[in-house]
Design a protein around this motif. Structure first.
Motif, PDB file in Angstrom:
ATOM      1  N   LYS A  75       0.861  -1.148   0.120  1.00  0.00           N
ATOM      2  CA  LYS A  75       0.019   0.064  -0.151  1.00  0.00           C
ATOM      3  C   LYS A  75       0.962   1.309   0.045  1.00  0.00           C
ATOM      4  O   LYS A  75       0.460   2.083  -0.775  1.00  0.00           O
ATOM      5  CB  LYS A  75      -0.984   0.123   1.251  1.00  0.00           C
ATOM      6  CG  LYS A  75      -2.060   1.245   1.099  1.00  0.00           C
ATOM      7  CD  LYS A  75      -3.051   1.108   2.311  1.00  0.00           C
ATOM      8  CE  LYS A  75      -4.067   2.129   2.284  1.00  0.00           C
ATOM      9  NZ  LYS A  75      -4.904   1.831   3.205  1.00  0.00           N
ATOM     10  N   PRO A  76       1.755   1.496   0.745  1.00  0.00           N
ATOM     11  CA  PRO A  76       2.555   2.725   0.745  1.00  0.00           C
ATOM     12  C   PRO A  76       3.276   2.764  -0.770  1.00  0.00           C
ATOM     13  O   PRO A  76       3.393   4.055  -1.347  1.00  0.00           O
ATOM     14  CB  PRO A  76       3.677   2.360   1.644  1.00  0.00           C
ATOM     15  CG  PRO A  76       3.123   1.329   2.752  1.00  0.00           C
ATOM     16  CD  PRO A  76       2.225   0.635   1.847  1.00  0.00           C
TER      17      PRO A  76
ATOM     18  N   THR B 207       0.568   3.855  -3.121  1.00  0.00           N
ATOM     19  CA  THR B 207      -0.128   5.248  -2.880  1.00  0.00           C
ATOM     20  C   THR B 207       1.018   6.211  -3.087  1.00  0.00           C
ATOM     21  O   THR B 207       0.685   7.200  -3.831  1.00  0.00           O
ATOM     22  CB  THR B 207      -0.186   5.226  -1.412  1.00  0.00           C
ATOM     23  OG1 THR B 207      -0.980   4.415  -0.811  1.00  0.00           O
ATOM     24  CG2 THR B 207      -0.763   6.678  -0.934  1.00  0.00           C
ATOM     25  N   ARG B 208       2.310   6.096  -3.169  1.00  0.00           N
ATOM     26  CA  ARG B 208       3.183   6.882  -3.633  1.00  0.00           C
ATOM     27  C   ARG B 208       3.263   7.164  -5.149  1.00  0.00           C
ATOM     28  O   ARG B 208       3.352   8.166  -5.860  1.00  0.00           O
ATOM     29  CB  ARG B 208       4.837   6.688  -3.148  1.00  0.00           C
ATOM     30  CG  ARG B 208       5.123   6.917  -1.735  1.00  0.00           C
ATOM     31  CD  ARG B 208       6.429   6.822  -1.398  1.00  0.00           C
ATOM     32  NE  ARG B 208       7.048   5.475  -1.824  1.00  0.00           N
ATOM     33  CZ  ARG B 208       7.148   4.583  -0.994  1.00  0.00           C
ATOM     34  NH1 ARG B 208       6.687   4.636   0.185  1.00  0.00           N
ATOM     35  NH2 ARG B 208       7.653   3.443  -1.192  1.00  0.00           N
TER      36      ARG B 208
ATOM     37  N   ASN C 269       0.506   6.423  -7.128  1.00  0.00           N
ATOM     38  CA  ASN C 269      -0.817   7.007  -7.606  1.00  0.00           C
ATOM     39  C   ASN C 269      -1.425   7.988  -6.202  1.00  0.00           C
ATOM     40  O   ASN C 269      -1.995   7.465  -5.418  1.00  0.00           O
ATOM     41  CB  ASN C 269      -1.661   5.791  -7.665  1.00  0.00           C
ATOM     42  CG  ASN C 269      -1.000   4.986  -8.810  1.00  0.00           C
ATOM     43  OD1 ASN C 269      -1.162   5.094 -10.095  1.00  0.00           O
ATOM     44  ND2 ASN C 269      -0.588   3.808  -8.446  1.00  0.00           N
TER      45      ASN C 269
ATOM     46  N   LYS D 244      -8.032   7.231  -5.415  1.00  0.00           N
ATOM     47  CA  LYS D 244      -8.862   6.999  -4.092  1.00  0.00           C
ATOM     48  C   LYS D 244      -8.251   5.883  -3.497  1.00  0.00           C
ATOM     49  O   LYS D 244      -7.656   4.926  -4.267  1.00  0.00           O
ATOM     50  CB  LYS D 244     -10.317   6.785  -4.286  1.00  0.00           C
ATOM     51  CG  LYS D 244     -11.021   8.034  -4.556  1.00  0.00           C
ATOM     52  CD  LYS D 244     -12.533   7.927  -4.922  1.00  0.00           C
ATOM     53  CE  LYS D 244     -13.210   9.005  -5.401  1.00  0.00           C
ATOM     54  NZ  LYS D 244     -14.598   8.906  -5.617  1.00  0.00           N
ATOM     55  N   SER D 245      -8.570   5.625  -2.114  1.00  0.00           N
ATOM     56  CA  SER D 245      -8.098   4.266  -1.521  1.00  0.00           C
ATOM     57  C   SER D 245      -8.663   3.293  -2.056  1.00  0.00           C
ATOM     58  O   SER D 245      -8.083   2.123  -2.002  1.00  0.00           O
ATOM     59  CB  SER D 245      -8.465   4.553   0.065  1.00  0.00           C
ATOM     60  OG  SER D 245      -9.677   4.816   0.494  1.00  0.00           O
ATOM     61  N   VAL D 246      -9.711   3.176  -2.347  1.00  0.00           N
ATOM     62  CA  VAL D 246     -10.643   1.958  -2.832  1.00  0.00           C
ATOM     63  C   VAL D 246      -9.880   1.588  -4.181  1.00  0.00           C
ATOM     64  O   VAL D 246      -9.723   0.439  -4.353  1.00  0.00           O
ATOM     65  CB  VAL D 246     -12.215   2.399  -3.171  1.00  0.00           C
ATOM     66  CG1 VAL D 246     -12.789   1.189  -3.741  1.00  0.00           C
ATOM     67  CG2 VAL D 246     -12.618   2.734  -2.030  1.00  0.00           C
ATOM     68  N   ASP D 247      -9.476   2.498  -4.978  1.00  0.00           N
ATOM     69  CA  ASP D 247      -8.668   2.235  -6.193  1.00  0.00           C
ATOM     70  C   ASP D 247      -7.524   1.532  -6.025  1.00  0.00           C
ATOM     71  O   ASP D 247      -6.871   0.733  -6.675  1.00  0.00           O
ATOM     72  CB  ASP D 247      -8.717   3.445  -7.061  1.00  0.00           C
ATOM     73  CG  ASP D 247     -10.078   3.749  -7.557  1.00  0.00           C
ATOM     74  OD1 ASP D 247     -10.805   3.224  -7.800  1.00  0.00           O
ATOM     75  OD2 ASP D 247     -10.096   5.161  -8.022  1.00  0.00           O
ATOM     76  N   ILE D 248      -6.990   2.084  -4.968  1.00  0.00           N
ATOM     77  CA  ILE D 248      -5.706   1.520  -4.663  1.00  0.00           C
ATOM     78  C   ILE D 248      -5.882  -0.104  -4.180  1.00  0.00           C
ATOM     79  O   ILE D 248      -4.925  -0.817  -4.609  1.00  0.00           O
ATOM     80  CB  ILE D 248      -4.819   2.607  -3.385  1.00  0.00           C
ATOM     81  CG1 ILE D 248      -4.563   3.723  -3.779  1.00  0.00           C
ATOM     82  CG2 ILE D 248      -3.508   1.689  -2.859  1.00  0.00           C
ATOM     83  CD1 ILE D 248      -3.990   4.680  -2.911  1.00  0.00           C
ATOM     84  N   ILE D 249      -6.513  -0.189  -3.152  1.00  0.00           N
ATOM     85  CA  ILE D 249      -7.080  -1.560  -2.983  1.00  0.00           C
ATOM     86  C   ILE D 249      -7.151  -2.705  -4.232  1.00  0.00           C
ATOM     87  O   ILE D 249      -6.756  -3.671  -4.254  1.00  0.00           O
ATOM     88  CB  ILE D 249      -7.976  -1.494  -1.952  1.00  0.00           C
ATOM     89  CG1 ILE D 249      -7.743  -0.837  -0.598  1.00  0.00           C
ATOM     90  CG2 ILE D 249      -8.382  -3.102  -1.472  1.00  0.00           C
ATOM     91  CD1 ILE D 249      -6.470  -1.403   0.179  1.00  0.00           C
TER      92      ILE D 249
END
Length: 278
Positions: A63-64, A67-68, A70, A74-79
C-alpha cells in the motif's frame, strides 16, 4: 570565569551522579520487569487480536508504494490495484505471506489460551455475551446490506421527520444535536393547521410504502426469497390461496351429495314401476 567553571563542574558532577544512579537502578530491576506489566494491561483489557491472512499482509506491504506511485486516486482504487497484483502472483510468490500468516495464527491460538486461562467464570460469561452481541450486530448489518441491494422500499417518514428534513439546513445551532433540538422546539410551537400539512404528507408516504412493499414482496415470492417476506403477508397470502380451494371442495362435495340423493331417489322409484308393470 571561576564561578562559572565551578558551577558547570558542579552541574556535570550532578548529571554524572544521577546517570550512575539511574544505571544502578536499571541494573537492579529484573529484565522481565516491564513485559509483565504490558501483558497484564493487554490481557486484562481485551483478548489478542486475530492475525492477518496472507492477502492482507501483502496489502499492508504494497500500500505505501502504490500510494506514492498514484497519489491522486482514491483508497478504494489503490486496494483494487493491489488486489490485481495479488491475483497475478504465482503460488511461490504468495507462499511467504501465507507462511507468515500460518505462524501468526499458531501464536494467536497460544495467546488466546493463555488469555482465557486468566479469566474468571464471570469474565468468561461476559466474553461469550459480548461475542454474541457482535455476531448479532454483524448479522444485522449484512441483512441490511442485502435488503438494500434487493431494492427494499424505505420505511415511511413521520410528520416530524418530513418537517425536520425540510428545515434542517436553516435550523439554529452549530452541531447536529443542537439543530435537532431547535427543530423539535419549532415543531412543538406550530399550530395544528400547520402540522396538518406534514401529517398529510406522512399519510401519503405511508400509502407509498404500502404499495411498494406489496410489489416488492410479490417479487421476493417469485424469486424464491420468502424468508424476506413479512409473516403477516405470508399468512394473508396463504388464507387467500386457501379460500378458492375450500370453495372448490365445497362445490365438489355439494355435487357429490346431490348425485347421491338423485341415485337414492331413482333407486326408490324403480321398484314401484316394476310392480306396476307386473
Amino acid at each position: 570565569m571561576a564561578p562559572y567553571s565551578v558551577v558547570s563542574a558542579g552541574l556535570g558532577w550532578l548529571v554524572r551522579s544521577f546517570s550512575g544512579l539511574s544505571c544502578r537502578c536499571s541494573s537492579v530491576l529484573p529484565a522481565a520487569f516491564v513485559p509483565p506489566l504490558r501483558c497484564l494491561t493487554s490481557q486484562a483489557g481485551s483478548p489478542p487480536k486475530r492475525p492477518l491472512n496472507g492477502y492482507m499482509r501483502f496489502v499492508l506491504q504494497q500500500k505505501p508504494a502504490v500510494t506514492r506511485q498514484n497519489p491522486d486516486i482514491k483508497s478504494v482504487d489503490i486496494i483494487r490495484k493491489i488486489a490485481q497484483q495479488w491475483r497475478t502472483l504465482s503460488p511461490d510468490q504468495k507462499q511467504p505471506f501465507q507462511e507468515a500468516s500460518l505462524q501468526a495464527r499458531q501464536q494467536f491460538k497460544l495467546d488466546l489460551q493463555h488469555y482465557q486461562a486468566q479469566l474468571s467464570p464471570d469474565q468468561m460469561q461476559q466474553q461469550v455475551l459480548e461475542k454474541r452481541q457482535r455476531m448479532a450486530k454483524r448479522k444485522a448489518i449484512r441483512k441490511k446490506r442485502e435488503l438494500s441491494s434487493l431494492g427494499k422500499p424505505k420505511r415511511p417518514r413521520s410528520a416530524f421527520n418530513i418537517f425536520m428534513s425540510e428545515h434542517f439546513e436553516e435550523a439554529r445551532g452549530g452541531s447536529t444535536q443542537a439543530k435537532m433540538k431547535s427543530l423539535l422546539e419549532d415543531w412543538r410551537s406550530l399550530f395544528s393547521h400547520q402540522k396538518q400539512v406534514y401529517s398529510q404528507l406522512a399519510q401519503d408516504d405511508k400509502i407509498r410504502y404500502k404499495n411498494e412493499m406489496k410489489s416488492w414482496e410479490d417479487h421476493m415470492v417469485e424469486i424464491g426469497r420468502e424468508d424476506l417476506v413479512r409473516e403477516q403477508t405470508l399468512s394473508t397470502k396463504k388464507k387467500a390461496a386457501a379460500k378458492p380451494a375450500a370453495s372448490k371442495g365445497t362445490k365438489t362435495s355439494n355435487r357429490m351429495n346431490s348425485a347421491k340423493t338423485t341415485n337414492t331417489r331413482s333407486a326408490k322409484t324403480v321398484p314401484k314401476t316394476s310392480t306396476k308393470k307386473t
